[in-house]
Structures are given as C-alpha cells and as structure tokens.
Design an enzyme around this catalytic site. Structure first.
Site, PDB file in Angstrom:
ATOM      1  N   LYS A 201      12.455 -29.723   5.001  1.00  0.00           N
ATOM      2  CA  LYS A 201      12.537 -31.066   4.414  1.00  0.00           C
ATOM      3  C   LYS A 201      13.164 -31.044   3.027  1.00  0.00           C
ATOM      4  O   LYS A 201      13.887 -31.959   2.659  1.00  0.00           O
ATOM      5  CB  LYS A 201      11.141 -31.707   4.342  1.00  0.00           C
ATOM      6  CG  LYS A 201      10.624 -32.148   5.706  1.00  0.00           C
ATOM      7  CD  LYS A 201       9.500 -33.156   5.585  1.00  0.00           C
ATOM      8  CE  LYS A 201       9.051 -33.639   6.941  1.00  0.00           C
ATOM      9  NZ  LYS A 201       7.865 -34.506   6.887  1.00  0.00           N
TER      10      LYS A 201
ATOM     11  N   LYS B 266      13.124 -30.009  17.091  1.00  0.00           N
ATOM     12  CA  LYS B 266      12.022 -30.765  17.709  1.00  0.00           C
ATOM     13  C   LYS B 266      12.317 -32.263  17.669  1.00  0.00           C
ATOM     14  O   LYS B 266      13.048 -32.734  16.789  1.00  0.00           O
ATOM     15  CB  LYS B 266      10.695 -30.458  17.004  1.00  0.00           C
ATOM     16  CG  LYS B 266      10.588 -31.028  15.614  1.00  0.00           C
ATOM     17  CD  LYS B 266       9.140 -31.171  15.140  1.00  0.00           C
ATOM     18  CE  LYS B 266       9.158 -31.940  13.835  1.00  0.00           C
ATOM     19  NZ  LYS B 266       7.922 -32.399  13.320  1.00  0.00           N
TER      20      LYS B 266
ATOM     21  N   LYS C  77       9.959 -38.421  14.625  1.00  0.00           N
ATOM     22  CA  LYS C  77       9.867 -39.876  14.422  1.00  0.00           C
ATOM     23  C   LYS C  77      11.032 -40.391  13.610  1.00  0.00           C
ATOM     24  O   LYS C  77      11.415 -41.536  13.709  1.00  0.00           O
ATOM     25  CB  LYS C  77       8.621 -40.213  13.591  1.00  0.00           C
ATOM     26  CG  LYS C  77       7.309 -39.933  14.204  1.00  0.00           C
ATOM     27  CD  LYS C  77       6.217 -40.401  13.212  1.00  0.00           C
ATOM     28  CE  LYS C  77       4.945 -39.637  13.420  1.00  0.00           C
ATOM     29  NZ  LYS C  77       4.801 -38.489  12.531  1.00  0.00           N
TER      30      LYS C  77
HETATM   31  P1  TYM Z   1       3.183 -35.404  12.424  1.00  0.00           P
HETATM   32  O1  TYM Z   1       2.883 -36.780  12.012  1.00  0.00           O
HETATM   33  O2  TYM Z   1       4.555 -34.878  12.142  1.00  0.00           O
HETATM   34  O3  TYM Z   1       2.919 -35.219  13.956  1.00  0.00           O
HETATM   35  C1  TYM Z   1       1.700 -35.659  14.544  1.00  0.00           C
HETATM   36  C2  TYM Z   1       1.296 -34.710  15.650  1.00  0.00           C
HETATM   37  O4  TYM Z   1       2.321 -34.648  16.634  1.00  0.00           O
HETATM   38  C3  TYM Z   1       2.744 -33.301  16.808  1.00  0.00           C
HETATM   39  N1  TYM Z   1       4.182 -33.316  17.068  1.00  0.00           N
HETATM   40  C4  TYM Z   1       4.728 -32.802  18.163  1.00  0.00           C
HETATM   41  N2  TYM Z   1       4.212 -32.169  19.219  1.00  0.00           N
HETATM   42  C5  TYM Z   1       5.069 -31.771  20.191  1.00  0.00           C
HETATM   43  N3  TYM Z   1       6.419 -32.001  20.131  1.00  0.00           N
HETATM   44  C6  TYM Z   1       6.975 -32.635  19.081  1.00  0.00           C
HETATM   45  N4  TYM Z   1       8.281 -32.858  19.025  1.00  0.00           N
HETATM   46  C7  TYM Z   1       6.117 -33.067  18.029  1.00  0.00           C
HETATM   47  N5  TYM Z   1       6.340 -33.721  16.861  1.00  0.00           N
HETATM   48  C8  TYM Z   1       5.135 -33.858  16.286  1.00  0.00           C
HETATM   49  C9  TYM Z   1       2.430 -32.611  15.492  1.00  0.00           C
HETATM   50  O5  TYM Z   1       2.315 -31.224  15.649  1.00  0.00           O
HETATM   51  C10 TYM Z   1       1.117 -33.263  15.142  1.00  0.00           C
HETATM   52  O6  TYM Z   1       0.069 -32.687  15.847  1.00  0.00           O
HETATM   53  N6  TYM Z   1       1.028 -32.818   8.753  1.00  0.00           N
HETATM   54  C11 TYM Z   1       0.788 -33.517  10.006  1.00  0.00           C
HETATM   55  C12 TYM Z   1      -0.207 -34.645   9.851  1.00  0.00           C
HETATM   56  C13 TYM Z   1      -1.502 -34.210   9.274  1.00  0.00           C
HETATM   57  C14 TYM Z   1      -2.509 -33.473   9.947  1.00  0.00           C
HETATM   58  C15 TYM Z   1      -3.550 -33.293   8.990  1.00  0.00           C
HETATM   59  C16 TYM Z   1      -2.617 -32.958  11.245  1.00  0.00           C
HETATM   60  C17 TYM Z   1      -1.932 -34.453   8.009  1.00  0.00           C
HETATM   61  N7  TYM Z   1      -3.174 -33.901   7.841  1.00  0.00           N
HETATM   62  C18 TYM Z   1      -4.713 -32.591   9.329  1.00  0.00           C
HETATM   63  C19 TYM Z   1      -3.775 -32.241  11.567  1.00  0.00           C
HETATM   64  C20 TYM Z   1      -4.800 -32.070  10.604  1.00  0.00           C
HETATM   65  C21 TYM Z   1       2.086 -34.088  10.498  1.00  0.00           C
HETATM   66  O7  TYM Z   1       3.014 -34.316   9.740  1.00  0.00           O
HETATM   67  O8  TYM Z   1       2.110 -34.403  11.810  1.00  0.00           O
END
Ligand code: TYM
Length: 329
Positions: free
Chosen positions: A113, A194, A197
């Site tokens: 990022k 990957k 969003k």
């Molecule tokens: P985020 O918002 O990017 O993604 C949310 C969840 O979706 C999963 N994910 C995917 N899984 C499979 N294929 C993909 N292409 C894909 N894109 C996203 C992510 O692995 C995640 O499980 N930092 C985290 C949010 C967060 C969090 C936490 C998660 C903040 N605090 C504490 C767990 C525990 C994030 O940016 O996820």
C-alpha cells in the site's frame, strides 16, 4: 464458549473474496463460538476516505453480514463498530510503544500500500498494532481471515507472547483460521493479485451487491491463459485456478471434484458454471440485504454490540494499563 473474532474494512462494497475469507467462516462457526464481528472503520482511514461514503459503507457492511447469514439474534453474536469502542485505540497506542518499527514496515500489506503513493500516513504503518488491539482485547481462540491477513494475525500473536513474557499472562494467543479453499480469491483481470474492494478496474472484482447481469459479465470476461487445459495450478494458471476455486466455494463442490468435473471441458464451460454458482448464492443476499436495511434493526444491533464489547474491552484494558504502569497505584 471459546471466542471467534473478525472484522471487514468498510473501505468499499464487500466482494466475493471477503465472503470467502471472512463472512462465510463466521456463518459456519457462529453456533459454536461466541462471535465478535466488527466494522474496522478506524482501519479504513489509514488511506483517504470520503466521510459520507464511509458512513454509508459501515451500515451497508452490517446489513450485508446479516444478509449473508450472520445471525444477529444469537445471544453469543456481538456486532459493533470499532470506533465506537474507545479501548481499541487506547490499547493500540500501548502496542505502538512496544512494537519495533521494523516489525511494522516489513508487513506485506504495508509494503504494497505504501508503494502506491508518494507519501503515506503514520496510520498505515501502525495499522497492525491497531489490528492486534482489536484482537487481543477479547481473547479469541480463532481469527477467521483470508490469507492476506495471516501475517497481521501472526504479529498479534507475537505481541501477545511478548507481553505475556514481560508482564505475566495478559492475553490469549490467537490463531488465524484460514479456509482451505477460497483463502485468496483472485482479481478477475489480473489473477496474479488478490481480488480487492478498492480495485480501479470495474471488471476486476465481483461485489456481493452486484446484479445478476454484472456478475455473469465479469466472470465471463475473466482473464485465463492460452493453453486451453483446465487444471488447478495457482502458480502457472492463476486465472483458471481462480475460476475453479470460485466454482468450488459457491457451488459447494470440493476442489478435487471440481477439477475432475471440468476435465476436458472448455474455459467457457467453467466460466458459465462459476458464474451460475455465484449468482445462485449471491443474488438471494440482495433481497435479504434490502429487507435488513428497511427493517431498521441495525441501530439496536450496534447499540448492544457496543455496550457488550466495551464491557469486555474495558476489563482487558484495565489489566494492561496497570501492567505497563499507567496512572496511580
Ligand atoms: P479486509 O477488509 O481487507 O478483508 C476482510 C476479510 O476478507 C478477507 N479477504 C479475502 N479473502 C479471500 N480472498 C480475497 N480476495 C480477500 N480479500 C479480503 C480478508 O482476509 C479478511 O478476512 N485488516 C483487516 C480488517 C481487520 C481485522 C481486524 C480482521 C481489522 N482488524 C482484526 C481480523 C481481526 C482487513 O483489512 O481486512
């Protein structure tokens, strides 16, 4: 009951990748674990956000969790907004003061990022400390995520171990819970990356809120390769492997069976089947989503989630605060 905790950033509409890595796991395990499911809005502002869009995305995310099958009526389900519980930021600050800078700048996500822009915020660097606080405040056994968040959960584990060694048992050391299939759904146009969003290519990601027509169009125009053979090989055939994965997860067919099923078929057949599987699963979410939005239940869910999560987080924060020497004896 052991606990499970996860969050999905409200930085845009949720994708089928988010469903596979995050939401579907919560749905599968929600009857067995006390579940903490929150919207990490504080994480979202580590990159620029439009405030109005952020407000909207927060509520839309909650409605989509429920539309996908998260059951807010379970007494063991707690749904809340990160910024409404002030202990996340407080514990994050303590972690920031104990985490070596190099542990943060070596994170894959930070590297990717920060490389996108000439400058980046301090929040983008300390993001994993906040994520560790999100997790460790609640002593979860498991943190369900996709593969991209594994390194951050490992950092949270290291922080927990470091604090426990220095101050005595303060935190449960959590484990990432990563699905065996669907841990990394790939970008439909650049399958080496990957699915995300925030992609700028409108054909790259399938959103849970997409229309049937758009889902089919995006999957039918997914990038594959020129050798014409359907096999699962993520290294050399990421596009085809991604379609097999999507088919497997959304049709509920195990991956080996999916590979056998399409042996000798053309890419067009696989795309059609993957599109059909996604449409059958995701389109009913849209009806439920509209129902949830118009039902007006979200505020009550978030109020009780805030109250409960704050109570748990306060107790943990008090222990840590005393351990590090804050305030009066
Ligand atoms: P985020 O918002 O990017 O993604 C949310 C969840 O979706 C999963 N994910 C995917 N899984 C499979 N294929 C993909 N292409 C894909 N894109 C996203 C992510 O692995 C995640 O499980 N930092 C985290 C949010 C967060 C969090 C936490 C998660 C903040 N605090 C504490 C767990 C525990 C994030 O940016 O996820």
């Amino acid at each position: 009951m052991d606990r499970l905790l996860t969050g999905l950033q409200p930085s845009g509409a949720l994708t089928i990748g988010n469903y596979c890595g995050g939401i579907s796991q919560i749905v599968n395990y929600q009857n067995e674990y006390e579940t903490f499911l929150f919207v990490p809005d504080m994480h979202a502002i580590t990159v620029p956000q439009d405030p109005e869009a952020l407000h909207r995305n927060i509520i839309n995310a909650i409605a989509m969790y429920i539309a996908c099958g998260v059951n807010p009526d379970l007494p063991n389900m707690h749904i809340y907004i990160q910024s409404e519980n002030l202990y996340h930021a407080n514990l994050s600050w303590i972690f920031e003061c104990f985490t070596p800078h190099g542990d943060l700048t070596r994170m894959h996500q930070f590297k990717a990022k920060s490389a996108l822009h000439e400058t980046f915020t301090e929040g983008l660097v300390t993001y994993p400390d906040l994520m560790a606080a999100d997790i460790l405040l609640y002593d979860p056994k498991y943190v369900p995520t996709g593969i991209d968040q594994k390194q951050h959960v490992e950092l949270a584990r290291n922080i927990a171990i470091r604090f426990n060694n220095r101050f005595g048992e303060l935190f449960r050391v959590p484990e990432p819970l990563i699905p065996s299939v669907g841990a990394k759904i790939r970008d439909l146009q650049s399958p080496e990356n990957k699915m995300s969003k925030s992609s700028t290519n409108p054909k790259a990601s399938v959103f849970l809120s997409d229309s049937e027509k758009d889902i089919r169009k995006k999957i039918m125009s997914a990038v594959t390769d020129s050798d014409g053979v359907i096999s699962f090989d993520e290294q050399n055939k990421p596009g085809v492997s991604n379609l097999l994965t999507i088919y497997s997860v959304f049709a509920g067919v195990n991956l080996e069976d999916a590979v056998t099923q399409f042996d000798g078929a053309g890419y067009g057949d696989l795309k059609k089947a993957a599109a059909e599987a996604v449409v059958s699963k995701v389109i009913p979410f849209r009806d439920k989503y509209n129902e949830v939005i118009s039902s007006g239940i979200i505020n009550d869910i978030l109020n009780s989630g805030r109250e409960y999560s704050t109570e748990i987080a306060r107790e943990k924060y008090e222990l840590v605060r005393r351990a590090v020497g804050f305030g009066r004896i």
